[in-house]
Design an enzyme around this catalytic site. Structure first.
Site, short mmCIF file in Angstrom:
data_model
loop_
_atom_site.label_atom_id
_atom_site.label_comp_id
_atom_site.label_asym_id
_atom_site.label_seq_id
_atom_site.Cartn_x
_atom_site.Cartn_y
_atom_site.Cartn_z
N ALA A 16 0.54 -0.97 0.09
CA ALA A 16 -0.09 -0.27 -0.75
C ALA A 16 1.23 1.71 -0.39
O ALA A 16 0.33 2.29 -0.20
CB ALA A 16 -1.11 -0.40 1.00
N GLY A 18 3.70 1.74 -1.95
CA GLY A 18 4.36 1.28 -2.94
C GLY A 18 4.44 2.39 -3.58
O GLY A 18 3.01 2.94 -3.78
N THR A 118 4.24 -8.77 -10.48
CA THR A 118 4.82 -9.46 -11.46
C THR A 118 5.83 -10.80 -11.36
O THR A 118 6.08 -10.90 -9.91
CB THR A 118 5.80 -9.17 -12.75
OG1 THR A 118 7.07 -8.27 -11.18
CG2 THR A 118 4.94 -8.12 -13.38
N HIS A 172 10.79 1.82 -22.52
CA HIS A 172 10.51 2.40 -21.34
C HIS A 172 11.28 3.21 -20.24
O HIS A 172 12.71 3.76 -21.34
CB HIS A 172 10.88 0.81 -20.40
CG HIS A 172 9.45 0.41 -20.76
ND1 HIS A 172 9.05 -0.25 -21.98
CD2 HIS A 172 8.36 -0.11 -19.77
CE1 HIS A 172 7.68 -0.27 -21.80
NE2 HIS A 172 7.40 -0.73 -20.74
N HIS A 173 11.14 3.24 -19.56
CA HIS A 173 12.14 4.34 -19.06
C HIS A 173 13.67 3.43 -18.45
O HIS A 173 13.56 2.07 -18.59
CB HIS A 173 11.70 4.70 -16.83
CG HIS A 173 11.52 3.56 -16.59
ND1 HIS A 173 12.37 2.45 -16.20
CD2 HIS A 173 9.99 2.75 -16.66
CE1 HIS A 173 11.20 1.43 -15.63
NE2 HIS A 173 10.18 1.52 -15.50
N LYS A 176 14.12 0.08 -16.47
CA LYS A 176 13.05 -1.23 -16.89
C LYS A 176 15.02 -2.21 -16.85
O LYS A 176 15.53 -2.44 -17.92
CB LYS A 176 13.26 -1.27 -18.07
CG LYS A 176 12.50 -2.85 -18.38
CD LYS A 176 10.52 -2.29 -18.66
CE LYS A 176 10.50 -3.41 -19.62
NZ LYS A 176 9.44 -4.53 -18.26
P1 NAD Z 1 7.16 -0.58 -4.91
O1 NAD Z 1 8.78 -1.07 -4.90
O2 NAD Z 1 7.22 0.60 -5.62
O3 NAD Z 1 6.01 -0.41 -4.30
C1 NAD Z 1 5.60 -2.26 -3.49
C2 NAD Z 1 5.79 -2.01 -2.29
O4 NAD Z 1 4.90 -3.87 -1.68
C3 NAD Z 1 6.83 -1.09 -1.16
O5 NAD Z 1 6.20 -0.13 0.15
C4 NAD Z 1 7.15 -2.54 0.13
O6 NAD Z 1 7.43 -2.21 1.46
C5 NAD Z 1 5.83 -3.47 -0.07
N1 NAD Z 1 6.71 -5.28 0.40
C6 NAD Z 1 7.21 -5.95 -0.02
N2 NAD Z 1 6.88 -6.87 -0.38
C7 NAD Z 1 6.42 -6.99 1.06
C8 NAD Z 1 5.85 -7.74 1.72
N3 NAD Z 1 6.38 -9.35 2.17
N4 NAD Z 1 5.04 -7.45 3.07
C9 NAD Z 1 4.13 -6.14 2.74
N5 NAD Z 1 4.80 -4.74 1.77
C10 NAD Z 1 5.73 -5.23 1.47
O7 NAD Z 1 7.17 -1.48 -6.41
P2 NAD Z 1 5.52 -0.75 -7.95
O8 NAD Z 1 6.10 -0.99 -8.66
O9 NAD Z 1 4.97 -0.49 -6.81
O10 NAD Z 1 5.45 -2.24 -8.41
C11 NAD Z 1 5.36 -3.32 -7.48
C12 NAD Z 1 5.44 -4.18 -8.90
O11 NAD Z 1 3.56 -4.41 -9.53
C13 NAD Z 1 6.40 -4.84 -8.98
O12 NAD Z 1 6.19 -6.25 -9.56
C14 NAD Z 1 5.73 -5.04 -10.92
O13 NAD Z 1 6.66 -4.98 -12.18
C15 NAD Z 1 4.33 -5.20 -11.21
N6 NAD Z 1 3.44 -3.85 -11.46
C16 NAD Z 1 2.50 -4.14 -12.19
C17 NAD Z 1 1.60 -3.10 -13.05
C18 NAD Z 1 1.23 -3.90 -13.69
O14 NAD Z 1 -0.23 -3.37 -15.00
N7 NAD Z 1 0.10 -5.03 -13.80
C19 NAD Z 1 2.06 -1.97 -13.15
C20 NAD Z 1 3.41 -1.56 -12.45
C21 NAD Z 1 4.11 -2.60 -11.96
#
Ligand code: NAD
Length: 283
Positions: A16, A18, A118, A172-173, A176
Site C-alpha cells: 500500500a 509502494g 510480476t 521504457h524508462h 527497466k
Molecule cells: P514499489 O517497490 O514501489 O512498491 C512495493 C511495495 O510493496 C513497497 O512499499 C514495499 O515496502 C512493499 N512490500 C514488498 N514486499 C512486501 C511484503 N513481503 N509485505 C508487505 N509489503 C511488502 O514497487 P511498484 O513499482 O509499486 O511495483 C510493484 C510490483 O508491481 C512490481 O512487481 C511491478 O513489476 C508490478 N507492476 C505491475 C503493473 C501491472 O500493470 N500489473 C504495473 C506496474 C508495476
C-alpha cells in the site's frame, strides 16, 4: 439491521505504500462501490500509521500493517459469506519474491486475489489455478492493467491479417532491466496467432552495427527496445504496405492509467471460479 448487506467490496491492498499500491489505495478510496479494509506494507517505521493520513487522503481508520495473514484473516471474517460473489478482494503490488505465497494465502483465506505483482512462473500459475478451482475462488493475475494496451493488442492482431510487414517498438524508462518487455512479446504472440509470416526480405540485409535491426522472432516480426529517462511505458506497432503505413501507439504517462483496469478486475473477480490471466479476459 441484522440482514443488511454492505454494498461495498471489501478491499485489502498489499504494498500500500509502494508506487502502484499508493495509487490503488487512492482509486479504491474514490470508488463508490469499494471500501478499503486493509493496508499491508512492511516499510520500516510505518506500522500502525493511518494509510489515509500517510497518503494525504485524510484519516481512513485503516492502519498500515506488515501482518499480511492477519489482515487477510480479518478481511475474510468481516465479510458475510451468505451469497456468491460476496468475498473480500486482495490487490497485490508487492514484490516478485513474495507474490506466490501471498496469492496462495489469499485463496486459502477465501479472499479473491487480484495480482499486479510480476514474477509468477507458468508452473506457479497452473498450481494457483488448481488451488483456486478447488477452493471455488476467483483469482486474477494481470501483468498489465492498461485497458488501452489491450485495445492496441487487439487492433494489432486484427491488422496482422491484412499486413505482411510490421515492426514493434517498446519504449521504457532506463531503470527497466529486461528487454523486450513482456507486454511487447505478448503483442507479437497475438499478431502471430494466425500463423502469418512477416517481413520477407526483399533485399539481402546486412547490419554494420549488430542489433541495428532489432530482435527477429521466428515469424519474422522484429522487436525494438528503447530505454531513456523521461519515458514511462510506451508501445508502437507499425505496419507497412505499398503506398501506406499504419501505426498503432499507446503511451502510459502516469500510473493512474492502470486504475480503471484494476477496478474492473476487482468488480469481476468475485464472479470467477479459478484463475484468470490477463486483462483481455476481464474486459
Ligand atoms: P514499489 O517497490 O514501489 O512498491 C512495493 C511495495 O510493496 C513497497 O512499499 C514495499 O515496502 C512493499 N512490500 C514488498 N514486499 C512486501 C511484503 N513481503 N509485505 C508487505 N509489503 C511488502 O514497487 P511498484 O513499482 O509499486 O511495483 C510493484 C510490483 O508491481 C512490481 O512487481 C511491478 O513489476 C508490478 N507492476 C505491475 C503493473 C501491472 O500493470 N500489473 C504495473 C506496474 C508495476
Amino acid at each position: 439491521m441484522g440482514s443488511t448487506l454492505k454494498p461495498q467490496i471489501s478491499v485489502v491492498v498489499a504494498g500500500a505504500l509502494g508506487r502502484m499500491g499508493a495509487e490503488v489505495v487512492r482509486a479504491v478510496h474514490a470508488a463508490p462501490d469499494c471500501e478499503l479494509t486493509g493496508a499491508v506494507d512492511n516499510t520500516p517505521g510505518k506500522e500502525g500509521v493511518d494509510i489515509g493520513l500517510e497518503l494525504g487522503l485524510g484519516e481512513l481508520e485503516v492502519a498500515v500493517t506488515a501482518d499480511f495473514e492477519g489482515c487477510l484473516c480479518a478481511a475474510s471474517q468481516s465479510v458475510r459469506k451468505d451469497g456468491a460473489g460476496n468475498g473480500a478482494v486482495l490487490i497485490d503490488f508487492t514484490h516478485p519474491s513474495v507474490v506466490y505465497g501471498h496469492t496462495r494465502a489469499a485463496i486459502a483465506y477465501g479472499v479473491h486475489p487480484v495480482i499486479g505483482t510480476t514474477g509468477l512462473s507458468p508452473e506457479q500459475l497452473l498450481d494457483l489455478n488448481e488451488f483456486a478451482e478447488k477452493a471455488s475462488i476467483g483469482a486474477a493475475v494481470i501483468p498489465n492493467f492498461s485497458v488501452g494496451m489491450v485495445l492496441l493488442q487487439q487492433a494489432a492482431a486484427a491488422a496482422s491479417s491484412f499486413y505482411a510487414h510490421a515492426e514493434l517498438t517498446e519504449l521504457h524508462h532506463n531503470r527497466k532491466a529486461d528487454a523486450p518487455s513482456g507486454t511487447c512479446i505478448k503483442t507479437a504472440e497475438l499478431m502471430e496467432e494466425l500463423g502469418t509470416k512477416f517481413n520477407q526480405e526483399e533485399v539481402p540485409e546486412h547490419e554494420s552495427l549488430a542489433g541495428s535491426r532489432g530482435g527477429r522472432r521466428a515469424s519474422g516480426l522484429r522487436l525494438h527496445s528503447l530505454r531513456l529517462p523521461g519515458l514511462v511505458a510506451h508501445q508502437e506497432v507499425m505496419f507497412g504496405a505499398p503506398g501506406e503505413t499504419y501505426t498503432l501507439r499507446h503511451d502510459t504517462i502516469d500510473r493512474s492509467a492502470y486504475m480503471p483496469g484494476v477496478l474492473l478486475t476487482v468488480r469481476k473477480v468475485r464472479q470467477l471460479n479459478g484463475l484468470v490471466y490477463g486483462l483481455e479476459k476481464i474486459i
